[in-house]
Design an enzyme around this catalytic site. Structure first.
Site, PDB file in Angstrom:
ATOM      1  CG  ASP A  34      -2.097   0.912   1.077  1.00 15.84           C
ATOM      2  OD1 ASP A  34      -2.292   1.453  -0.026  1.00 15.84           O
ATOM      3  OD2 ASP A  34      -2.814   1.117   2.061  1.00 15.84           O
ATOM      4  CG  HIS A  51      -0.094   2.266  -9.184  1.00 20.36           C
ATOM      5  ND1 HIS A  51      -0.307   1.881  -7.891  1.00 20.36           N
ATOM      6  CD2 HIS A  51      -1.144   3.062  -9.512  1.00 20.36           C
ATOM      7  CE1 HIS A  51      -1.445   2.409  -7.456  1.00 20.36           C
ATOM      8  NE2 HIS A  51      -1.960   3.145  -8.418  1.00 20.36           N
ATOM      9  CG  LEU A 146       8.133 -17.966  -4.611  1.00 18.07           C
ATOM     10  CD1 LEU A 146       8.194 -17.884  -3.092  1.00 18.07           C
ATOM     11  CD2 LEU A 146       8.553 -16.622  -5.224  1.00 18.07           C
TER      12      LEU A 146
HETATM   13  C1  FPP Z   1      -1.833   0.386  -3.220  1.00 17.72           C
HETATM   14  O1  FPP Z   1      -1.356   1.681  -3.382  1.00 17.72           O
HETATM   15  C2  FPP Z   1      -1.459  -0.423  -4.337  1.00 17.72           C
HETATM   16  C3  FPP Z   1      -2.309  -0.926  -5.273  1.00 17.72           C
HETATM   17  C4  FPP Z   1      -3.769  -0.732  -5.306  1.00 17.72           C
HETATM   18  C5  FPP Z   1      -1.812  -1.711  -6.378  1.00 17.72           C
HETATM   19  C6  FPP Z   1      -0.582  -2.504  -6.067  1.00 17.72           C
HETATM   20  C7  FPP Z   1      -0.087  -2.944  -7.339  1.00 17.72           C
HETATM   21  C8  FPP Z   1       1.194  -2.984  -7.692  1.00 17.72           C
HETATM   22  C9  FPP Z   1       2.335  -2.659  -6.835  1.00 17.72           C
HETATM   23  C10 FPP Z   1       1.478  -3.377  -9.079  1.00 17.72           C
HETATM   24  C11 FPP Z   1       1.151  -4.788  -9.407  1.00 17.72           C
HETATM   25  C12 FPP Z   1       2.131  -5.715  -8.836  1.00 17.72           C
HETATM   26  C13 FPP Z   1       2.447  -6.883  -9.346  1.00 17.72           C
HETATM   27  C14 FPP Z   1       3.414  -7.726  -8.637  1.00 17.72           C
HETATM   28  C15 FPP Z   1       1.883  -7.384 -10.610  1.00 17.72           C
HETATM   29  P1  FPP Z   1      -2.442   2.840  -3.408  1.00 17.72           P
HETATM   30  O2  FPP Z   1      -2.672   3.214  -4.818  1.00 17.72           O
HETATM   31  O3  FPP Z   1      -3.634   2.383  -2.661  1.00 17.72           O
HETATM   32  O4  FPP Z   1      -1.701   3.966  -2.661  1.00 17.72           O
HETATM   33  P2  FPP Z   1      -2.405   5.078  -1.749  1.00 17.72           P
HETATM   34  O5  FPP Z   1      -2.966   4.343  -0.562  1.00 17.72           O
HETATM   35  O6  FPP Z   1      -1.275   5.967  -1.399  1.00 17.72           O
HETATM   36  O7  FPP Z   1      -3.457   5.726  -2.589  1.00 17.72           O
END
Ligand code: FPP
Length: 258
Positions: A34, A51, A146
């Site tokens: 997150d 992201h 893994l």
């Molecule tokens: C949370 O940050 C993250 C997500 C909703 C997406 C996580 C996805 C990735 C890291 C990319 C995909 C990964 C793989 C391994 C394929 P947020 O956007 O909620 O951040 P915020 O809370 O600051 O808004």
């Protein structure tokens, strides 16, 4: 996204690694990644930049888990059932990012004996992403290194309801006696069927479980950091594992208490 080995360990990480390898390691680590958006905003960049950086961090953690920890299962929460509520542009970006990650990493992951799994309602994802997921699963299904378990369009309550529905259908069809439903049987109906429960759940940026592995994490140790996911590092990962190893796990009994 570069695919070269980016990892040379800092002295502190090497020290921590030597330390954690002396004690039993978790079999299954699950991570809520997150804070990507907030990290990008702090830098005055678009949320999508966060992201993109988040994928690089995820790739580093996967590589490290294979190479140095010989971890059995790593679950990464990539997209929740609630994430559809974001602006269309961001959702599309995330779908595309996951697709690119799979396309670019599949050869490398297969070579490293990774078995890719995806948990969640895959049928609701764009068809091109579904195809990429199926291809990666098929390519890696005879591997036994893994288990890389990506949670995509995943919500734990939905997963539990889906399991209940499948058991009810078996009862209705006369294939199952209600009395024979036990924890083991229930687990067979979850996406994580065949995987060990997570021993350690890590979350960056927040301190909530947010509909993640509610059944499976019943006895997991929880480790959080205020740092956003793009700032998560090998050193923090090793610190989480070291903290985990220092906690007595009693599963509700008094065993191991001094
Ligand atoms: C949370 O940050 C993250 C997500 C909703 C997406 C996580 C996805 C990735 C890291 C990319 C995909 C990964 C793989 C391994 C394929 P947020 O956007 O909620 O951040 P915020 O809370 O600051 O808004």
């Amino acid at each position: 996204m570069a695919t070269v080995e980016r990892q040379s360990l800092s002295a502190q990480s090497q020290r921590l690694l030597n330390q954690v390898l002396q004690r039993p390691l978790p079999r299954h680590i699950a991570i809520v990644m997150d804070g990507n958006g907030r990290w990008a905003k702090q830098l005055d960049r678009d949320r999508t930049f966060g992201h993109r950086q988040g994928v690089d961090t995820a790739r580093d953690i996967v590589e490290f888990s294979i190479k140095h920890l010989k971890l059995e299962t790593l679950t990464l929460y990539a997209f929740s059932t609630e994430n559809w509520n974001r602006p269309r542009r961001e959702v599309d970006f995330l779908m595309d990012l996951m697709q690119r990650f799979l396309r670019e990493q599949v050869d490398r992951l297969v070579k490293k004996n990774v078995q890719l799994r995806v948990m969640g309602d895959v049928g609701a994802l764009p068809e091109s992403l579904q195809n990429e997921i199926q291809y990666a699963i098929d390519r890696s299904n005879s591997n036994d290194g893994l288990n890389l378990n990506l949670a995509v369009n995943y919500g734990s309550r939905q997963e539990i309801l889906r399991a209940v529905q499948s058991l009810v259908i078996q009862v209705q069809d006369g294939k199952l006696e209600p009395e024979s439903i036990n924890e083991h049987l229930f687990e067979q109906a979850l996406y994580t069927q065949g995987l060990p429960d997570p021993d350690l759940v890590i979350r960056t940026a927040e301190q909530r479980l947010s509909n993640f592995l509610l059944w499976q994490a019943a006895y997991a140790e929880f480790w959080t950091t205020p740092s956003p996911w793009p700032e998560f590092s090998i050193e923090k990962f090793l610190t989480a594992i070291s903290d985990f190893q220092s906690r007595p796990r009693t599963y509700g009994s008094l065993n191991n208490h001094a």
